[in-house]
Design an enzyme around this catalytic site. Structure first.
Site, PDB file in Angstrom:
ATOM      1  N   SER A  42      -6.259 -10.010   6.366  1.00  0.00           N
ATOM      2  CA  SER A  42      -6.062  -9.713   7.802  1.00  0.00           C
ATOM      3  C   SER A  42      -4.853 -11.585   7.342  1.00  0.00           C
ATOM      4  O   SER A  42      -5.126 -12.149   8.336  1.00  0.00           O
ATOM      5  CB  SER A  42      -6.662  -9.820   8.905  1.00  0.00           C
ATOM      6  OG  SER A  42      -7.521  -8.360   8.610  1.00  0.00           O
ATOM      7  N   GLY A  60      -1.783  -7.880   3.433  1.00  0.00           N
ATOM      8  CA  GLY A  60      -0.959  -6.322   3.314  1.00  0.00           C
ATOM      9  C   GLY A  60      -0.207  -6.222   5.352  1.00  0.00           C
ATOM     10  O   GLY A  60       0.777  -6.076   5.037  1.00  0.00           O
ATOM     11  N   LYS A  87       0.702  -1.191   0.122  1.00  0.00           N
ATOM     12  CA  LYS A  87      -0.264   0.214  -0.258  1.00  0.00           C
ATOM     13  C   LYS A  87       0.994   1.346  -0.092  1.00  0.00           C
ATOM     14  O   LYS A  87       2.416   1.065  -0.883  1.00  0.00           O
ATOM     15  CB  LYS A  87      -0.900   0.004   1.412  1.00  0.00           C
ATOM     16  CG  LYS A  87      -2.233  -1.240   1.480  1.00  0.00           C
ATOM     17  CD  LYS A  87      -2.824  -1.593   2.315  1.00  0.00           C
ATOM     18  CE  LYS A  87      -3.604  -2.645   2.178  1.00  0.00           C
ATOM     19  NZ  LYS A  87      -4.734  -3.047   2.200  1.00  0.00           N
ATOM     20  N   GLU A  91     -10.466 -10.725  -1.787  1.00  0.00           N
ATOM     21  CA  GLU A  91     -10.540 -10.032  -0.827  1.00  0.00           C
ATOM     22  C   GLU A  91     -12.372  -9.142  -0.203  1.00  0.00           C
ATOM     23  O   GLU A  91     -12.439  -8.549  -0.556  1.00  0.00           O
ATOM     24  CB  GLU A  91      -9.656  -8.741  -0.992  1.00  0.00           C
ATOM     25  CG  GLU A  91      -8.161  -9.543  -1.181  1.00  0.00           C
ATOM     26  CD  GLU A  91      -7.294  -7.870  -1.025  1.00  0.00           C
ATOM     27  OE1 GLU A  91      -6.070  -9.219  -0.267  1.00  0.00           O
ATOM     28  OE2 GLU A  91      -7.193  -7.150  -1.926  1.00  0.00           O
ATOM     29  N   HIS A  95      -8.047  -3.270  -6.368  1.00  0.00           N
ATOM     30  CA  HIS A  95      -7.851  -2.926  -4.850  1.00  0.00           C
ATOM     31  C   HIS A  95      -9.212  -2.709  -4.537  1.00  0.00           C
ATOM     32  O   HIS A  95      -9.859  -1.415  -5.014  1.00  0.00           O
ATOM     33  CB  HIS A  95      -6.794  -3.094  -4.777  1.00  0.00           C
ATOM     34  CG  HIS A  95      -6.605  -3.213  -3.062  1.00  0.00           C
ATOM     35  ND1 HIS A  95      -6.552  -2.526  -1.615  1.00  0.00           N
ATOM     36  CD2 HIS A  95      -5.756  -4.217  -2.609  1.00  0.00           C
ATOM     37  CE1 HIS A  95      -7.485  -3.309  -0.362  1.00  0.00           C
ATOM     38  NE2 HIS A  95      -5.763  -4.019  -1.249  1.00  0.00           N
TER      39      HIS A  95
HETATM   40  P1  PGA Z   1      -4.613  -6.380   5.192  1.00  0.00           P
HETATM   41  O1  PGA Z   1      -4.717  -5.769   3.467  1.00  0.00           O
HETATM   42  O2  PGA Z   1      -3.928  -7.795   5.388  1.00  0.00           O
HETATM   43  O3  PGA Z   1      -3.642  -5.609   5.834  1.00  0.00           O
HETATM   44  O4  PGA Z   1      -5.403  -6.880   5.849  1.00  0.00           O
HETATM   45  C1  PGA Z   1      -5.070  -7.380   2.603  1.00  0.00           C
HETATM   46  C2  PGA Z   1      -4.518  -6.083   1.228  1.00  0.00           C
HETATM   47  O5  PGA Z   1      -5.473  -5.348   1.178  1.00  0.00           O
HETATM   48  O6  PGA Z   1      -4.358  -6.939  -0.195  1.00  0.00           O
END
Ligand code: PGA
Length: 249
Positions: free
Chosen positions: A213, A234, A11, A167, A95
């Site tokens: 997550s 992420g 990100k 996701e 995304h």
């Molecule tokens: P996260 O994000 O692992 O922090 O939940 C995943 C993503 O947005 O690809």
């Protein structure tokens, strides 16, 4: 057997120096790892540092977005031509944060995806429902719609390198993970849709990643599901040890 893809989505985190530090710590932890494909997608600004650091390793570097035109008056966008010039061949497309905050639609996802595939990239195309959609029992419909529109007018031959990431938006950055069973169910819907659009053989080879997550503690239960072909990570991918633990689930 589908080779799993474990991908990091950084990100808007890390500077070039922090990128170099990450790879210095991360590469030795995964240097003997041949079971899965590993991809790290840093912000555009960090791509040269990441490529230089990952050179000659088993870790690929990818971008977080790509525009559908080769060049033009599109302030703030980046083209496939520019990414190829750097040596990038992986890209995240659609995304949910792009969809939620930057006006990305199913149609722009389709345009970006077509362009990326045309240029020989391995795109990781993200789909997933928001909480209200799940609570309203609309998850399957949402996934079908997102896939149908994203894959519109793309042939199975052109789509050969496609990777999809499921996701669920309610699980991203919230610490709430979909249970392995919920994820597997959604993956089956996506695979069914891919089969309808691209054919059964294509669908049986399609890699569908889970994202939302993913952490060292839940990676192995998720990855143990036959339907889950890897992870898009992420928050837990920002730390070398934590991402290495996920890779080695
Ligand atoms: P996260 O994000 O692992 O922090 O939940 C995943 C993503 O947005 O690809």
């Amino acid at each position: 057997m589908r080779t799993k893809v474990i991908a990091a989505n950084w990100k808007m985190y890390k500077t070039p120096d922090q990128t170099r530090d990450f790879f210095r710590d991360f590469l030795p932890l995964v240097s003997d790892h041949t079971r899965d494909e590993i991809v790290v997608c840093p912000p555009f600004l960090d791509l040269p540092a990441a490529l230089e650091s990952a050179k000659g390793s088993n870790v690929a570097v990818g971008a977080q977005n790509v525009h559908w035109k080769e060049e033009g008056a599109f302030t703030g966008e980046t083209s496939v031509v520019q990414l190829v010039a750097l040596g990038i061949h992986h890209v995240i497309i659609g995304h949910s944060e792009r969809r939620q905050y930057f006006g990305e639609t199913d149609d722009t996802v389709n345009l970006r995806l077509k362009t990326a595939l045309e240029a020989g990239f391995t795109p990781i195309c993200c789909v997933g429902e928001v909480l209200e959609e799940r609570e309203a029992g609309a998850t399957d419909d949402v996934l079908r719609r997102q896939c149908t529109r994203a894959f519109h007018s793309i042939s199975a031959k052109k789509a050969a390198k496609l990777v999809v990431a499921y996701e669920p938006v309610w699980a991203i950055g919230t610490g709430k993970t979909a249970t392995p069973e919920i994820a597997a169910e959604a993956h089956a819907v996506i695979r069914h849709e891919a089969s309808r659009i691209f054919g059964e053989e294509f669908a049986s080879n399609l890699r569908i990643l889970y994202g939302g997550s993913v952490k060292p503690e839940n990676a192995s239960a998720l990855m143990g599901q036959e339907e889950i072909d890897g992870a898009l990570v992420g928050g837990a991918s920002l730390d070398a040890k934590s991402f290495a633990a996920i890779v080695k689930y």
